[in-house]
Design an enzyme around this catalytic site. Structure first.
Site, PDB file in Angstrom:
ATOM      1  N   ASP A  85      -9.249   4.349   6.172  1.00 54.75           N
ATOM      2  CA  ASP A  85      -8.056   4.275   7.030  1.00 54.75           C
ATOM      3  C   ASP A  85      -8.319   5.145   8.257  1.00 54.75           C
ATOM      4  O   ASP A  85      -8.185   6.370   8.200  1.00 54.75           O
ATOM      5  CB  ASP A  85      -6.843   4.750   6.235  1.00 54.75           C
ATOM      6  CG  ASP A  85      -5.560   4.792   7.066  1.00 54.75           C
ATOM      7  OD1 ASP A  85      -5.612   4.517   8.277  1.00 54.75           O
ATOM      8  OD2 ASP A  85      -4.501   5.121   6.497  1.00 54.75           O
ATOM      9  N   ASP A 102       0.864  -1.187   0.000  1.00 59.83           N
ATOM     10  CA  ASP A 102       0.000   0.000   0.000  1.00 59.83           C
ATOM     11  C   ASP A 102       0.897   1.233   0.000  1.00 59.83           C
ATOM     12  O   ASP A 102       1.943   1.254   0.642  1.00 59.83           O
ATOM     13  CB  ASP A 102      -0.983   0.002   1.165  1.00 59.83           C
ATOM     14  CG  ASP A 102      -0.338   0.094   2.527  1.00 59.83           C
ATOM     15  OD1 ASP A 102      -0.153   1.216   3.033  1.00 59.83           O
ATOM     16  OD2 ASP A 102      -0.025  -0.967   3.109  1.00 59.83           O
ATOM     17  N   GLU A 159      -7.226   5.941  11.909  1.00 62.78           N
ATOM     18  CA  GLU A 159      -6.159   5.823  12.894  1.00 62.78           C
ATOM     19  C   GLU A 159      -5.830   7.215  13.435  1.00 62.78           C
ATOM     20  O   GLU A 159      -6.359   8.216  12.963  1.00 62.78           O
ATOM     21  CB  GLU A 159      -4.924   5.182  12.261  1.00 62.78           C
ATOM     22  CG  GLU A 159      -4.415   5.935  11.022  1.00 62.78           C
ATOM     23  CD  GLU A 159      -3.221   5.262  10.373  1.00 62.78           C
ATOM     24  OE1 GLU A 159      -2.193   5.091  11.070  1.00 62.78           O
ATOM     25  OE2 GLU A 159      -3.302   4.911   9.173  1.00 62.78           O
TER      26      GLU A 159
END
Length: 360
Positions: free
Chosen positions: A97, A8, A99
């Site tokens: 994503d 990624d 986080e």
């Protein structure tokens, strides 16, 4: 069990990703956007070089919505728009994503965190992409109700857990350290795969092929209008739609074919007006309304249409602050007259609405 390597990447990695195929990478998950304004400038080339080297491209966006479901919607809207603009095929992964970092917080209530994440994943699925949730193992175990996520989206977790810590070169995952969680489809096991300075992943499913999901026609249709235009109407009845004399929808005065689109200037009682004595039943098509045309505090997405578009700090002719590339897209947070609010004083607050269109 299928096991596939994949990388990624973001703008921190090279624009050309073909080198990862030498180490067995079958797919590349490319960062497309972050929050409501950032677009990865390398994404287009990273997707193209992945395809050229036999690696299947997928996408992700860095979430900056914490536990706020409304911001989750705005984050997902930009990611979906950019995925389509870059030609990412329907059915590709488009991961959330979630986080810590860049303003995203994970310390909110677990229920609110989970609902905000689900808002983004539902939008992604409705747009025809495969939703996944990426985060570290600790966050997924303690900050999110993954049971609710997996109930709606089975096998949708992409978990980061580095047994040897950050920065250590790792070529193969140690499955004795596999994160013990249900629903893990991809394990990111290192941030320095094969000493290439790239995140290394092992997938437990085949992501080298893309299965197209059913696309919601309404989300797949993005007409563009001027800042002060009310919206557009698109006929989606196979046999077309009748045209009526007024909003009562009693007297038919014509007929238009399936797929025809019209600018609308009024809406009333379930009918939309496309011109003098030209009304359609909203049930015969799709209606997209421009919130900025009816509310100066409305929000939307603008696409720059002029070569000489600049941001400025006043809602009147003013000195330019930052040049905006033609074709780029920006989240609009309101408008003052024809000036669209897209930023702050440092980057320039407004752009001239005559140099952009609103993407519905």
């Amino acid at each position: 069990m299928v096991r596939q390597f994949g990388a990624d990447v973001s703008s921190n990695n090279p624009p050309n990703v073909n080198n990862y195929a030498r180490f067995g990478s079958k797919f590349v998950i490319v960062k497309l956007t972050e929050g409501t304004t950032y677009r990865n400038p390398s994404a287009k080339q990273q997707i193209a070089s992945a395809i050229a080297s036999g690696q299947t491209p997928h996408g992700y966006f860095f979430a900056v919505f914490s536990d706020n479901s409304y911001l989750a919607q705005l984050n997902a809207e930009l990611a979906i728009y950019q995925a389509k603009a870059l030609g990412l095929p329907a059915g590709s992964i488009l991961a959330t994503d979630w986080e810590v970092g860049d303003g995203n917080e994970v310390t909110g209530p677990v229920s609110a965190n989970t609902q905000a994440i689900l808002v983004s994943m539902r939008m992604i699925q409705k747009a025809g992409y495969r939703p996944m949730l990426y985060s570290g193992a600790y966050n997924l175990k303690n900050r999110v109700n993954t049971s609710l996520i997996l109930k709606e989206f089975p096998d949708s977790l992409w978990v980061a857990a580095y047994p040897l810590g950050n920065g250590t070169a790792v070529s193969q995952p140690d499955f004795s350290c596999f994160p013990s969680m249900d629903g893990v489809a991809i394990w990111q096991f290192t941030d320095n795969w094969c000493n290439q300075g790239v995140d290394g992943n092992i997938a437990l499913m085949d992501f080298s092929k893309v299965k197209s999901e059913e696309v919601d026609d309404e989300l797949n249709w993005h007409p563009q209008v001027k800042y002060n235009e009310l919206g557009q109407f698109k006929i989606n009845r196979p046999n077309g739609a009748d045209l009526y004399e007024d909003a009562s929808l009693k007297k038919v005065v014509g007929h238009r074919p399936n797929g025809a689109t019209f600018k609308i200037n009024r809406a009333k009682d379930g009918a939309v007006c496309a011109g003098t004595n030209q009304w359609f039943n909203q049930a015969d098509g799709l209606t997209k309304i421009n919130p900025l045309a009816v509310n100066p505090y409305g929000k939307g997405i603008a696409q720059i249409t002029a070569d000489n578009a600049w941001t400025q700090n006043n809602a009147k002719p003013d000195t330019g602050v930052k040049h905006l590339e033609k074709g780029s897209t920006w989240h609009v947070l309101g408008r003052s007259g024809k000036y669209l609010l897209i930023g702050n004083e440092q980057s320039g607050k407004f752009v001239d609405g005559d140099k952009a269109t609103i993407v519905l």
